[in-house]
Design an enzyme around this catalytic site. Structure first.
Site, short mmCIF file in Angstrom:
data_model
loop_
_atom_site.label_atom_id
_atom_site.label_comp_id
_atom_site.label_asym_id
_atom_site.label_seq_id
_atom_site.Cartn_x
_atom_site.Cartn_y
_atom_site.Cartn_z
N THR A 130 0.82 -1.21 0.00
CA THR A 130 0.00 0.00 0.00
C THR A 130 0.86 1.27 0.00
OG1 THR A 130 -1.45 1.29 1.47
CG2 THR A 130 -0.08 -0.33 2.53
N ASP A 131 0.27 2.36 -0.47
CA ASP A 131 0.98 3.65 -0.42
C ASP A 131 1.07 4.19 1.01
OD1 ASP A 131 -1.68 4.40 -0.04
OD2 ASP A 131 -1.68 5.96 -1.58
N GLU A 132 0.31 3.58 1.93
CA GLU A 132 0.27 4.12 3.30
C GLU A 132 1.61 3.94 4.02
OE1 GLU A 132 -3.42 3.47 5.38
OE2 GLU A 132 -4.49 3.17 3.51
N TYR A 156 -1.60 -0.26 11.01
CA TYR A 156 -1.76 -0.95 9.72
C TYR A 156 -0.57 -0.68 8.82
CZ TYR A 156 -3.20 -1.54 4.83
OH TYR A 156 -3.23 -1.88 3.49
N LYS A 160 2.39 -3.19 7.33
CA LYS A 160 2.66 -3.39 5.89
C LYS A 160 4.10 -2.98 5.56
CE LYS A 160 0.25 -4.54 2.98
NZ LYS A 160 -0.15 -5.88 2.44
#
Ligand code: NAD
Ligand code: TYD
Length: 350
Positions: A130-132, A156, A160
């Site tokens: 994810t870009d997060e 989260y 990741k």
């Protein structure tokens, strides 16, 4: 090609499984999923009887189980999507994110490493992220590129980020043929209605408050889920080993603008007087540590792999709303039972 796809009963995974099962009839596709609250075999009823498709119920936190299925089935490739994926849940229960996203990923890396020991010719381990992991952007001109330093801000995104680091470390240390991608927010059919867009569609339909966190000014870059699945196909088949590809739609929206747009679309579709649904908008306590803005620079995958999004956002959103309105049974199913009690508990104090 014997291809293991993890998390294939979830939102994005089900679109990836469908694409690969239908586009590559010569591959054997194995969908491994624990069927948590987010996994739903009803997402795949149209392809479940395909001769090249097999579902395996299993948990990636179980290392022995993974070793056994790799020994039995000798997979050639892995596309790893299984994860705990909701930021709000990670704030309530970070450890389940550590277990699935970090421990589960390392278990999977070990199983692939042991199975492919000494012969990685034609093998590939693809980790979907994810870009997060890049954290929150504050300067409006900035974008996340493949070179942006990791700076995860939620449990989260931290889990990741940790999994991404382990994947790269296995590529470097054990020469595992890894490839990664980091994608922006997805939306579309089968999206679990705890995330912004499907939750708003559900609540508008059922005349419930539309909980907008904080002032609704946080910005996300949105991509139609089928376009993410197409990008995953491109990265899996033509991405270079050891490389990372950012995937996004160059499509930034403030949350409040999306909610207002959805209200307009739903008023039209439900034949309600204009402005009816917008009255449901309710500003609620902000998410703890809420990232302000995510924005992906997707030039690398566009230039090097020739991928580009196929849908404009407004068109994708219409399709999404139409899908939810036509799939009431799916919605009733996922909003009953366990999920319903979580949902009520979570928003009771807002
Ligand atoms: P999802 O929550 O809809 O689906 C996750 C799937 O993983 C479910 O089917 C669930 O049953 C399965 N799963 C969870 N724990 C498991 C375990 N221990 N063992 C086996 N299976 C397990 O998630 P999603 O939105 O489809 O996201 C898929 C992947 O894409 C995730 O890795 C996520 O980080 C990444 N991603 C998501 C987005 C997004 O906007 N949703 C954007 C970029 C990247
Ligand atoms: P979400 O769909 O949970 O994705 P992510 O947090 O991974 O980006 O949330 C998208 C944005 O919408 C995020 O800024 C939080 C906000 N949001 C709300 O304002 N209300 C809600 O009920 C939800 C679920 C999210």
């Amino acid at each position: 090609m014997k291809l293991l796809i993890t998390g294939g009963a979830g939102f994005i995974g089900s679109h990836v499984v469908r694409l690969f099962v239908t586009k590559y009839p010569e591959y054997q596709i194995y969908n491994l999923d624990a069927l948590t609250y987010a996994g739903n075999l009803a997402n795949l009823t149209d392809i479940e009887k395909a001769p090249n498709y097999t579902f395996i119920k299993g948990d990636i936190t179980d290392a022995k189980f993974l070793e056994d299925i790799f020994a039995e089935l000798s997979f050639d490739g892995v596309i790893h999507l299984a994860a705990e994926s909701h930021v709000d849940r990670s704030i309530t229960d970070p450890m389940s994110f550590v277990m699935t996203n970090v421990v589960g990923t390392v278990n999977l890396l070990n199983a692939a490493k042991n199975s492919w020991a000494g012969n990685t010719e034609g093998k590939r381990f693809y980790h979907v992220s994810t870009d997060e992991v890049f954290g929150s952007l504050h300067n409006p001109e900035d974008f996340f590129t493949e070179e942006t330093s990791y700076d995860p801000q939620s449990p989260y995104s931290a889990s990741k980020a940790a999994s991404d680091h382990f994947v790269r470390a296995y590529g470097n240390t054990y020469k595992l043929p890894v490839v990664l991608s980091n994608c922006s927010n997805n939306y579309g059919p089968n999206h679990f209605p705890e995330k912004l867009i499907p939750l708003m569609i559900l609540n508008i339909q059922t005349n419930k408050p539309l909980p907008v966190y904080g002032k609704g000014e946080n910005v996300r870059d949105w991509l139609f889920v089928v376009d993410h699945a197409r990008a995953i196909d491109a990265v899996f088949h033509t991405g270079k080993v050891g490389e990372t590809y950012n995937i996004g739609g160059f499509n930034e929206w403030k949350n409040i603008d999306i909610v207002n747009l959805l209200c307009q679309i739903m008023d039209r579709k439900l034949e309600r007087p204009e402005g009816t649904s917008a009255k449901l908008i309710t500003y609620v306590t902000d998410r703890a540590g809420h990232d302000l803005r995510y924005a992906i620079d997707a030039n690398k995958i566009m230039k090097e792999l020739g991928w580009e999004p196929s849908l404009q956002f407004e068109e994708g959103l219409e399709k999404t709303v139409d899908w939810f309105l036509a799939n009431q049974e799916w919605l009733d199913n996922v909003t009953s039972g366990t999920y319903q009690s979580y949902y009520q508990g979570m928003y009771a104090n807002r």
